[in-house]
Design a protein around this motif. Sequence first.
Motif, PDB file in Angstrom:
ATOM      1  N   VAL A 262      -2.882 -18.446  -0.451  1.00 27.14           N
ATOM      2  CA  VAL A 262      -4.261 -18.146  -0.864  1.00 27.14           C
ATOM      3  C   VAL A 262      -5.162 -17.988   0.359  1.00 27.14           C
ATOM      4  O   VAL A 262      -6.124 -17.209   0.340  1.00 27.14           O
TER       5      VAL A 262
ATOM      6  N   THR B 270      -4.778 -14.468   1.445  1.00 29.89           N
ATOM      7  CA  THR B 270      -5.598 -13.570   0.642  1.00 29.89           C
ATOM      8  C   THR B 270      -7.036 -13.527   1.163  1.00 29.89           C
ATOM      9  O   THR B 270      -7.636 -12.459   1.292  1.00 29.89           O
TER      10      THR B 270
ATOM     11  N   GLU C 210      -9.394  -6.012   3.145  1.00 29.61           N
ATOM     12  CA  GLU C 210      -8.774  -5.761   1.845  1.00 29.61           C
ATOM     13  C   GLU C 210      -9.680  -6.294   0.735  1.00 29.61           C
ATOM     14  O   GLU C 210     -10.302  -7.343   0.869  1.00 29.61           O
TER      15      GLU C 210
ATOM     16  N   ILE D 223     -10.717  -7.991  -2.709  1.00 29.68           N
ATOM     17  CA  ILE D 223     -10.211  -8.995  -3.651  1.00 29.68           C
ATOM     18  C   ILE D 223     -11.200  -9.094  -4.806  1.00 29.68           C
ATOM     19  O   ILE D 223     -12.410  -9.130  -4.599  1.00 29.68           O
TER      20      ILE D 223
ATOM     21  N   ARG E 202      -8.914 -13.020  -8.390  1.00 31.86           N
ATOM     22  CA  ARG E 202      -8.214 -13.593  -7.251  1.00 31.86           C
ATOM     23  C   ARG E 202      -9.068 -14.648  -6.549  1.00 31.86           C
ATOM     24  O   ARG E 202      -8.552 -15.649  -6.062  1.00 31.86           O
TER      25      ARG E 202
ATOM     26  N   VAL F 102      -8.029 -18.499  -5.814  1.00 28.90           N
ATOM     27  CA  VAL F 102      -8.176 -19.184  -4.527  1.00 28.90           C
ATOM     28  C   VAL F 102      -8.925 -20.499  -4.704  1.00 28.90           C
ATOM     29  O   VAL F 102      -8.523 -21.543  -4.170  1.00 28.90           O
TER      30      VAL F 102
ATOM     31  N   SER G  43       6.929  -8.706  -2.556  1.00 37.17           N
ATOM     32  CA  SER G  43       6.453  -9.156  -3.866  1.00 37.17           C
ATOM     33  C   SER G  43       7.539  -9.874  -4.651  1.00 37.17           C
ATOM     34  O   SER G  43       7.244 -10.680  -5.536  1.00 37.17           O
TER      35      SER G  43
ATOM     36  N   VAL H  15      -2.476 -15.559  -7.829  1.00 35.00           N
ATOM     37  CA  VAL H  15      -3.021 -14.704  -6.768  1.00 35.00           C
ATOM     38  C   VAL H  15      -1.986 -13.673  -6.344  1.00 35.00           C
ATOM     39  O   VAL H  15      -2.300 -12.494  -6.166  1.00 35.00           O
ATOM     40  N   TRP H  16      -0.741 -14.107  -6.196  1.00 33.96           N
ATOM     41  CA  TRP H  16       0.343 -13.172  -5.847  1.00 33.96           C
ATOM     42  C   TRP H  16       0.483 -12.089  -6.926  1.00 33.96           C
ATOM     43  O   TRP H  16       0.616 -10.904  -6.611  1.00 33.96           O
TER      44      TRP H  16
ATOM     45  N   GLU I  58      -2.253  -9.578  -6.614  1.00 28.46           N
ATOM     46  CA  GLU I  58      -2.065  -8.715  -5.451  1.00 28.46           C
ATOM     47  C   GLU I  58      -1.036  -7.631  -5.742  1.00 28.46           C
ATOM     48  O   GLU I  58      -1.194  -6.474  -5.351  1.00 28.46           O
TER      49      GLU I  58
END
Length: 276
Positions: free
Chosen positions: A93, A96, A105, A107, A111, A115, A221, A264-265, A268
């Motif tokens: 996290v 991220t 990036e 978010i 997300r 976090v 992933s 979160v993964w 993403e």
Amino acid sequence: MMSVSFFSLMDAMAKQLGTQVNVSQVLWARYFGQLVIVLIICGKRTLPLLRTPHLGLQVFRATMQLGAATCFFIALKHQGLAEATTVADLAPVFITLAAALVLGEKIGVRRILGVLAALVGALIIIRPGSDVFALSSLWPLGTAACIAAFSITTRHIGKTESPLTALLYSALICSAIMSLIAPMAWTQPNTSGTVMMIGVGVIGTLGQLMMIKAYARAPASIVAPFTYAGLITATLWGVLFFDQWPDMWTCIGALVIVTAGLYVWHREVRARPRRT
């Protein structure tokens, strides 16, 4: 799975070794062992692999890796394997957040909530303001922050660099730094300590090589969620070697962190553009 099992076994050895020698010796053993193994693997390719257009970033990446290991090995002197590993698992996290702040990036709100949930899980374990809180509880947070910086740097240079180049620079820089520091507080280890110092270097390097191999064989992933299996193996080694059972709050916090990290993964992965 084998990689995270090896990493957690290395951490267990480092925790036991830390009762005999200074943490700097454990770190020296970790990276000098890696240097020897990587030099054997690279052989005649060593000098060509050292050529890089990202020398400054390679140095920064290596120091962040050393910082992560230093924070974690210090944490192990004061905490159980499961507790330290759980808080260090905030790294995904943090990555991220760092990707948004450093790489620009985007978010989304979901997300961000993931976090925040993971941070709540860490607070459940650390419990600031309670009788069990100590400043040593913050060391695993340092590990997570250093891993995030290390990972973002790797993400930036990884498209143009060989994994062996990164492994070689990490070994050279970290072992050089610790070769200067370790003699200042050197304690002669006994036979079991010497064996564990060798084991930390060998097992840690094997774990890193297996992780590189995993990411070479499958998309990140797919591989990334399996790193949370380290919580299971860390708990197992903690029980077997140190009779350290995680308490209820650690289990609750771990569940929150892992759930938030996986969420979160997942977000993403969904946010990435699909290939056509």
